[in-house]
Design an enzyme around this catalytic site. Structure first.
Site, mmCIF file in Angstrom:
data_model
loop_
_atom_site.group_PDB
_atom_site.id
_atom_site.type_symbol
_atom_site.label_atom_id
_atom_site.label_comp_id
_atom_site.label_asym_id
_atom_site.label_seq_id
_atom_site.Cartn_x
_atom_site.Cartn_y
_atom_site.Cartn_z
ATOM 1 C CB SER A 90 2.032 -3.761 2.312
ATOM 2 O OG SER A 90 1.353 -2.689 2.591
ATOM 3 C CE LYS A 145 -1.290 -8.141 1.136
ATOM 4 N NZ LYS A 145 -0.331 -6.837 1.065
ATOM 5 C CB SER A 166 -1.393 -4.703 3.669
ATOM 6 O OG SER A 166 -0.878 -4.781 2.564
#
Lengths: 53, 465
Positions: free
Chosen positions: B179, B80, B155
C-alpha cells in the site's frame, strides 16, 4: 432505558455473491499453502524481520 | 508565490534555512494548490488549514529566535487517515469511524511534529487500508493526478495523489501488502516500505498486525530518507518495534553505488506476470542505468510470486477479519462493498490455515535471505502495468488479483522495499522499479534509489492538473 440496537438490514444477493466469490478465491490461496510442516518447524511461526541476518 | 510551485522537502529545508521563504508562505502555497486542484484529485479528506497556519507562524517565530526544532522545521506534511491525530477526526475513510476523534497522535505523526513538520491534514485511503477504490464510501476515492480517470493504487491513495499533485512535500502511508509501493508506482513518486519494526505503528489503525508497516511517500528518495530519519526508532508502544542501531539515512545517500552487487529478480519480471511492453522496457533501461553507475547486476531466483501472494493474503485477511469480525456481524452495511467483501474473505481461513501460512512465511524468509547472499540490494518490478482506470478497479470481483503488482515477497519478509519512478508510458502514466534489501538495510536500498533518481530525468516532469 437501554435501547437495543436494531439488526442491520440483510445483505442483498449481489453482496452475498461477492462474498461467496471472495471466499472461493481465498480457498484457492489456501490450497497453495504447504502442509508438510512437522513438529520441528513449530517455532517457525514466530515472525520478526531480520531473523536470519 | 503561486499555486503552481512545487516543493521537495530538501529544497524547502534549504530555502527556509537561507531565509528565502517562510513556513507561513510555504503553507499558503500548499493551501493554494490544494484549493486549486484537489476538487479533481480528492487526495484530502480534511485540510487543517487554521492549525497549519498557526503552526507555521510559530515555526517562523522559533526559527527567528534560533530555536528550530529539527530537520523538518516548518515543512508541511499530511497523513493517511489511519494515523490517529489528537483532537482531529481520524476516519480510516470509513463510515464506521466518522466520529472518531483520537486523544493522542500516532508515534510517527508525533515524531514528525517533534522534528518541526507542520500537519496540513488527513489523506484519503482505501477503507481501513484495504477496501478501494470505492464509490460507495463516505468520501470519494482519490484520483491519479497524471490522469484523473486512472487509479492511484492503494491503499495509500491520498498520499500518492497528494505528492504527485504537489499538495505537500511529505506524506506518510502504510503498507501491508503493497500500500505504499503500489500508489508510489502508479503516481510516479518515491515510496519506501521500511523494514518491519523500524517505524512504530502505535496509534495507527491496523489492518493486519504481522504485516503492517508505516513509511514515507515523497517526490524523491532524498525526501523519503529525511522523513525516515525523523520517524524511525524503537517505540515500546509497538510490540513489533525493533530496538536496533540505525544510521542517518540522509547522510547514507551519498557515495553512489559503484561496486555494489545488485540482484535482479528476473522471474518476477519475466516469468510471473505478462508484463506490459513499456513497463518491461523501462525496467531494462533502469537496469542499464544501474550498470552504468557501476553496480554489478546478478540474476537471482525467488519462488513464484503467486506463492508469496498466497502466503501474504491468507495471513493478512485472517488477521484483518479478526479485527473486524464484530462490526462485520453487527453493522456490515456501514462498510463499502469492496471492503466488506475483502474482509469477509478472511472468514474462510481456518486456524490451521493461518498457522500453516505463518510457517510457510518463515520458510520463504529463509529463501529470501539465501537469495540475498553476497548481494547489497535487489531490483525487480513494482508494477508490470501502468495504472488502470479507476472505474475498472472499482468493479467486482473484489478479491481477485487484477493488477500486475509484484510486491508480496517484501511484504512477507518485512524487508525494506522502495518504489521509484522509472519513466512514463506513451499515454503519460508513470512506470516504476522496486529496489529491496536485507532487513534493516534500508540505508542501502535508499542509496540505490537515490543514485538512480539522480542519474535519470524523471523528477523533472510533474502532472498538469
Amino acid at each position: 432505558m437501554n435501547t437495543k440496537p436494531t439488526a442491520p438490514p440483510p445483505l442483498d444477493a449481489e453482496a452475498r455473491k461477492n462474498i461467496a466469490d471472495a471466499q472461493a478465491a481465498m480457498k484457492e490461496l489456501i490450497a497453495r499453502l504447504p502442509r508438510r510442516f512437522g513438529y520441528a518447524d513449530e517455532l517457525g511461526m514466530t515472525f520478526r524481520a531480520g531473523h536470519d541476518r | 508565490m503561486t499555486a503552481e510551485t512545487f516543493w521537495t522537502a530538501a529544497a524547502a529545508r534549504k530555502a527556509l534555512a537561507a531565509g528565502k521563504i517562510t513556513s507561513a508562505a510555504l503553507v499558503e502555497q500548499c493551501l493554494a494548490r490544494i484549493e486549486a486542484h484537489d476538487g479533481k484529485v480528492n487526495a484530502f479528506l480534511l485540510v487543517t488549514a487554521d492549525e497549519a497556519r498557526k503552526a507555521a507562524r510559530a515555526a517562523d517565530r522559533a526559527r527567528k529566535a534560533g530555536k528550530a526544532k529539527g530537520p523538518l522545521h516548518g515543512i508541511p506534511f499530511a497523513l493517511k487517515d489511519i494515523y490517529e491525530t489528537a483532537g482531529i477526526r481520524t476516519t480510516a475513510h470509513s463510515r464506521l469511524l466518522l466520529d472518531h476523534v483520537p486523544k493522542a497522535d500516532s508515534t510517527a505523526g508525533a515524531k514528525l511534529k517533534a522534528a518541526g513538520a507542520i500537519l496540513m491534514g488527513k489523506l484519503a485511503t482505501h477503507e481501513f487500508a484495504t477496501g478501494g477504490p470505492a464509490f460507495d464510501g463516505p468520501f470519494p476515492p482519490a484520483r491519479n493526478p497524471w490522469n484523473t480517470a486512472h487509479f492511484t493504487g492503494g491503499s495509500s491513495s491520498g498520499s500518492g495523489a497528494a505528492i504527485a499533485a504537489g499538495f505537500v512535500p511529505l506524506t506518510l502511508g502504510s503498507d501491508t501488502s503493497g500500500s505504499i509501493r503500489g500508489p508510489s508506482a502508479f503516481c510516479g513518486i518515491a515510496g519506501h516500505k521500511p523494514t518491519y519494526g523500524l517505524v512504530s505503528r502505535a496509534g495507527v489503525i491496523p489492518l493486519a498486525n504481522s504485516l503492517d508497516h508505516c513509511g514515507p511517500m515523497c517526490w524523491t528518495v532524498e525526501d523519503c530518507a529525511l522523513m525516515l530519519d525523523a520517524i524511525a526508532g524503537h517505540d515500546p508502544a509497538d510490540p513489533a518495534s525493533a530496538d536496533v542501531k540505525r544510521p542517518n539515512y540522509s547522510r547514507s545517500l551519498a557515495g553512489g553505488i559503484k561496486g555494489m552487487r545488485i540482484g535482479v529478480a528476473r522471474g518476477i519480471i519475466e516469468r510471473d506476470f505478462e508484463g506490459d511492453p513499456e513497463c518491461l522496457a523501462a525496467i531494462e533501461a533502469a537496469l542499464k542505468v544501474l550498470g552504468k553507475l557501476g553496480a554489478r547486476l546478478v540474476d537471482i531466483e525467488l519462488p513464484p510470486h503467486a506463492d508469496w501472494d498466497a502466503c501474504v493474503r491468507v495471513i493478512l485477511y485472517a488477521e484483518a477479519y479478526a479485527i473486524h469480525e464484530r462490526d462485520l456481524a453487527e453493522r456490515p452495511h456501514l462498510y463499502a462493498a469492496i471492503t466488506r467483501t475483502r474482509l469477509m474473505a478472511g472468514a474462510a481461513v481456518s486456524g490451521a490455515d493461518y498457522v500453516q501460512a505463518l510457517r510457510w512465511r518463515r520458510e520463504l524468509c529463509k529463501t529470501y535471505m539465501k537469495a540475498m547472499t553476497g548481494l547489497d540490494a535487489m531490483v525487480t518490478a513494482c508494477s508490470l502495468a501502468p495504472a488502470p482506470t479507476i472505474e475498472e478497479m472499482a468493479k467486482p470481483p473484489f478479491f481477485s488479483v487484477r493488477g500486475k503488482l509484484a510486491m508480496a515477497p517484501f511484504s512477507a519478509t518485512g524487508a525494506p522495499a522502495l518504489s521509484v519512478c522509472a519513466g512514463y508510458s506513451s499515454s503519460g502514466l508513470p512506470l516504476s522499479i522496486q529496489i529491496a534489501g536485507r532487513p534493516f538495510e534500508d540505508a542501502t536500498v535508499l542509496r540505490v534509489g537515490h543514485a538512480y533518481e539522480q542519474a535519470t530525468p524523471w523528477r523533472e516532469r510533474r502532472p498538469a492538473l
